[in-house]
Design a protein around this motif. Structure first.
Motif, short mmCIF file in Angstrom:
data_model
loop_
_atom_site.label_atom_id
_atom_site.label_comp_id
_atom_site.label_asym_id
_atom_site.label_seq_id
_atom_site.Cartn_x
_atom_site.Cartn_y
_atom_site.Cartn_z
N GLY A 180 3.25 -27.37 -1.94
CA GLY A 180 2.02 -26.87 -2.54
C GLY A 180 2.18 -26.58 -4.01
N ASP A 181 1.09 -26.33 -4.68
CA ASP A 181 1.15 -26.08 -6.12
C ASP A 181 1.29 -24.60 -6.44
OD1 ASP A 181 -1.37 -25.40 -5.22
OD2 ASP A 181 -2.41 -26.10 -7.02
N ASP A 182 1.52 -23.76 -5.43
CA ASP A 182 1.64 -22.32 -5.67
C ASP A 182 3.07 -21.84 -5.75
OD1 ASP A 182 1.85 -22.99 -2.96
OD2 ASP A 182 1.22 -20.99 -2.29
N MET A 183 4.04 -22.61 -5.20
CA MET A 183 5.44 -22.18 -5.17
C MET A 183 6.37 -23.23 -5.72
SD MET A 183 6.13 -20.05 -1.66
CE MET A 183 5.59 -21.34 -0.54
N THR A 184 7.44 -22.75 -6.33
CA THR A 184 8.50 -23.63 -6.81
C THR A 184 9.81 -22.85 -6.74
OG1 THR A 184 9.17 -25.12 -8.61
CG2 THR A 184 8.28 -22.97 -9.25
N VAL A 185 10.90 -23.49 -7.16
CA VAL A 185 12.20 -22.83 -7.10
C VAL A 185 13.19 -23.58 -7.98
CG1 VAL A 185 13.07 -24.22 -5.17
CG2 VAL A 185 13.89 -21.86 -5.45
N ALA A 186 14.24 -22.90 -8.39
CA ALA A 186 15.28 -23.54 -9.20
C ALA A 186 16.03 -24.56 -8.36
CB ALA A 186 16.25 -22.49 -9.73
N ARG A 187 16.30 -25.71 -8.96
CA ARG A 187 17.02 -26.75 -8.22
C ARG A 187 18.52 -26.56 -8.43
NH1 ARG A 187 15.93 -30.89 -5.30
NH2 ARG A 187 17.39 -32.64 -5.16
N GLY A 228 6.41 -18.19 -8.21
CA GLY A 228 5.13 -18.81 -8.47
C GLY A 228 5.18 -19.93 -9.50
N GLU A 229 4.42 -21.00 -9.23
CA GLU A 229 4.26 -22.04 -10.24
C GLU A 229 3.40 -21.49 -11.38
OE1 GLU A 229 3.42 -26.05 -9.39
OE2 GLU A 229 4.64 -26.12 -7.57
N ILE A 230 3.74 -21.86 -12.58
CA ILE A 230 3.14 -21.25 -13.77
C ILE A 230 1.65 -21.53 -13.88
CG2 ILE A 230 3.15 -21.31 -16.29
CD1 ILE A 230 6.20 -21.68 -16.13
N ASN A 231 1.24 -22.78 -13.72
CA ASN A 231 -0.19 -23.10 -13.90
C ASN A 231 -1.05 -22.48 -12.80
OD1 ASN A 231 0.31 -24.43 -16.25
ND2 ASN A 231 0.03 -26.50 -15.44
N PHE A 232 -0.54 -22.41 -11.59
CA PHE A 232 -1.27 -21.75 -10.52
C PHE A 232 -1.43 -20.27 -10.85
CE2 PHE A 232 -1.76 -19.56 -6.47
CZ PHE A 232 -2.65 -20.38 -5.78
N THR A 236 12.44 -13.50 -17.84
CA THR A 236 13.40 -13.55 -16.73
C THR A 236 14.27 -14.80 -16.84
OG1 THR A 236 11.85 -14.75 -15.30
CG2 THR A 236 11.80 -12.33 -15.21
N LEU A 237 15.30 -14.84 -16.02
CA LEU A 237 16.24 -15.96 -16.06
C LEU A 237 15.54 -17.29 -15.89
CD1 LEU A 237 19.15 -17.10 -16.04
CD2 LEU A 237 19.17 -16.70 -13.55
N HIS A 238 14.63 -17.38 -14.91
CA HIS A 238 13.95 -18.65 -14.63
C HIS A 238 12.57 -18.75 -15.26
CE1 HIS A 238 17.15 -19.98 -12.04
NE2 HIS A 238 17.06 -18.89 -11.29
N LYS A 239 12.15 -17.69 -15.95
CA LYS A 239 10.89 -17.71 -16.70
C LYS A 239 9.70 -18.12 -15.82
CE LYS A 239 13.07 -18.45 -21.20
NZ LYS A 239 14.40 -18.04 -20.69
N HIS A 240 9.62 -17.47 -14.68
CA HIS A 240 8.52 -17.68 -13.74
C HIS A 240 8.09 -16.35 -13.15
CE1 HIS A 240 9.52 -21.99 -13.79
NE2 HIS A 240 8.39 -22.21 -13.13
N ARG A 262 0.77 -29.65 -13.29
CA ARG A 262 2.08 -29.01 -13.18
C ARG A 262 2.62 -28.74 -14.57
NH1 ARG A 262 5.75 -28.91 -8.74
NH2 ARG A 262 7.98 -28.88 -9.30
N ASP A 263 3.00 -27.51 -14.83
CA ASP A 263 3.50 -27.15 -16.16
C ASP A 263 4.72 -28.00 -16.51
OD1 ASP A 263 3.26 -24.83 -18.32
OD2 ASP A 263 5.40 -25.16 -17.92
N ALA A 264 4.82 -28.36 -17.77
CA ALA A 264 5.90 -29.24 -18.23
C ALA A 264 7.28 -28.63 -18.01
CB ALA A 264 5.70 -29.58 -19.70
N SER A 265 7.34 -27.31 -17.91
CA SER A 265 8.63 -26.65 -17.74
C SER A 265 9.12 -26.66 -16.29
CB SER A 265 8.55 -25.20 -18.23
OG SER A 265 7.69 -24.44 -17.41
#
Length: 506
Positions: A72-79, A315-319, A352-356, A472-475
């Motif tokens: 979904g476009d609401d969640m993401t995570v560091a790879r 959270g994903e930034i644009n969402f 924050t470390l991951h800037k999210h 999706r934000d470019a970052s």
């Protein structure tokens, strides 16, 4: 050693003595539990039903199963590290070897197996009352339907079984066949479950097992989903609206209502609330090690790395930027972060470390210290709401609009959710499509993050997975593959490799 050796000798003598007896090899089946001799009394039925809760609790008490929702476009995570399995779904490159998704697959099929056993044997409990037999079977029908609902929405075509025969050549069933069973099961659950429970099954005025109201609410959501992809049975909008309205009109019967403040749902004091139509309840104070009694979504799973958390997702930034400001957004996301748990080093999410932005849902548990954001335990007692009354209202709003038009009752339903969230009424006079899109957006904000009423499932049934992920934000981590809303690529998770190796038909 002096104490142990005589004990071993005594055991060996006992074993050898017993082995000399001809009766030693005789089996006494009276001590072995089988479906033929177990399902006899009300207590037997109750024990079988309690076993179902253990399995469902295990499905929803950790991030692993939820990993399939990261698309979904609401969640993401560091790879990185052990988050790659989540990231694989987020970036559309998950394969059959993904180790996280098997949590849901295994627990839901375990629930189905136990439900099948109870359903196929409850009538044998001749020493139990008819009510006790019906209530036990009603729970089994509810949990089997719930399990198949999550399985087919996540994996699409899956094996369908109503018995416990081991068949390594069983073929996958089409979603239409699976949904037919889900509907039939929930209709039986409606008829067999009580409106309320008593004793320990009712805590602080809240029913712990599913009730007739729970079955109706789930059935409304099932009908709504059937109206979308992949079945596209648009006649189900009428049924979804009617079933949701039954719950709304009779909410006092089951004690359902929105909590006055959205944030109260996620506070440690909100464990038992009247917005939870059906939930999974946990207790970290249960003695001994009881995995399914503990909630691992709280308080560490979604805490930022900067505060000693696991960072399973954020959270994903644009969402986040599109999320309407107000008390709901403030309760959904963490606003202030203490670097290394130092309140004197407070920053916002951009530092924050991951800037999210991180989700704050599930954080406020007994082990969470709000003064410095230290998590004193990695397990908690937070309730996971599988179905909320807010979902019933939004199901009715969408289904009513799509079955006829966005009338006053549809507006009233969505506005209850919006007003509780600090948002003004939805603009009047919207077209059918515009109103539906507004409800979908509202659902996204209401259930953002790791909630079973997931944004991911709304994107699938409305065929907007690619559309949502195009913003999706470019970052963000770049997508490895691009989903397609026309061909529905990457809509369903891959079948776990272990089962594929056992069954060539999967």
């Amino acid at each position: 050693m002096k104490l142990i050796k005589p004990y071993i000798t005594a055991c060996l003598l006992l074993l050898l003595t017993a082995s000399c007896s001809k009766d030693f090899l005789k089996e006494d089946p009276r001590s072995n539990l089988t479906p033929d001799n177990f399902y006899k009394t009300s207590n037997d039925l109750n024990m079988a039903a309690i076993g179902l809760y253990t399995q469902v609790n295990g499905a929803f008490n950790q991030s692993a199963g939820f990993s399939t929702l990261w698309g979904g476009d609401d969640m993401t995570v560091a790879r990185a590290g052990n988050k790659i399995s989540y990231s694989d779904f987020d970036t559309y490159q998950a394969n059959s070897s993904n180790d996280r998704m098997t949590n849901w697959w295994s627990y839901f099929y375990a629930t189905i197996k136990s439900s099948n056993s109870l359903i196929n044997n409850y009538q044998n409990a001749t020493e139990a009352s008819e009510d006790d037999r019906n209530h036990a079977a009603g729970q089994a029908y509810f949990f089997r339907a719930l399990s198949y609902f999550f399985l087919t929405r996540t994996w699409g075509e899956v094996p369908l079984t109503t018995d416990n025969t081991v068949d390594y050549n069983r073929s996958k069933s089409q979603p239409a066949e699976i949904y037919a069973l889900i509907v039939a099961d929930l209709q039986k659950a409606e008829a067999m479950l009580p409106d309320a429970w008593d004793g320990t099954k009712r805590q602080s005025g809240v029913d712990i097992p599913p009730t007739r109201g729970s079955a109706k609410a789930l059935l409304a959501n099932v009908y709504l989903t059937m109206a979308g992809w992949p079945l596209k049975q648009t006649d189900k909008y009428v049924l979804a609206a009617a079933k949701a309205k039954e719950v709304i009109d009779n909410k006092a019967t089951w004690g359902y209502d929105l909590t006055t403040n959205y944030a109260d749902l996620w506070k440690r004091g909100g464990k038992f609330n009247h917005e939870t139509v059906f939930g999974c309840y946990y207790n970290v104070n249960v003695s001994g090690w009881a995995w399914e009694n503990y909630n691992m979504l709280t308080p560490n799973a979604y805490a930022p790395d900067d505060e000693g958390g696991w960072g399973d997702g954020y959270g994903e930034i644009n969402f986040y930027k599109k999320f309407p400001p107000g008390p709901r957004k403030e309760a959904t996301y963490q606003s202030v972060y203490y670097i290394n748990n130092d309140p004197n080093d407070a920053v916002d999410w951009t530092k924050t470390l991951h800037k999210h932005p991180y989700f704050f849902k599930f954080r406020d548990d007994d082990a969470f210290n709000p003064v410095n954001h230290v998590n004193n335990n990695w397990i908690g007692s937070h309730t996971v709401p599988v179905i909320r009354y807010a979902e019933v209202l939004l199901t009715y709003a969408e289904a009513k609009a799509m079955s006829a038009s966005p009338d006053a009752t549809a507006y009233a339903a969505i506005n209850q959710v919006r007003n509780r969230s600090g948002i003004a009424n939805l603009v009047a006079g919207l077209s059918q499509a515009a109103f539906r899109d507004s409800v979908i957006a509202e659902r996204g904000w209401e259930f953002a993050g790791a909630e079973p009423a997931a944004r991911w499932y709304d994107l699938i049934r409305t065929e907007t997975v690619a559309k949502a992920n195009s913003d999706r934000d470019a970052s963000e981590e770049a997508l490895k593959n691009i989903p397609n809303d026309a061909s529905h690529t990457f809509y369903w998770a891959p079948i776990p490799v272990g089962d594929k190796q056992l069954n060539p038909n999967l």
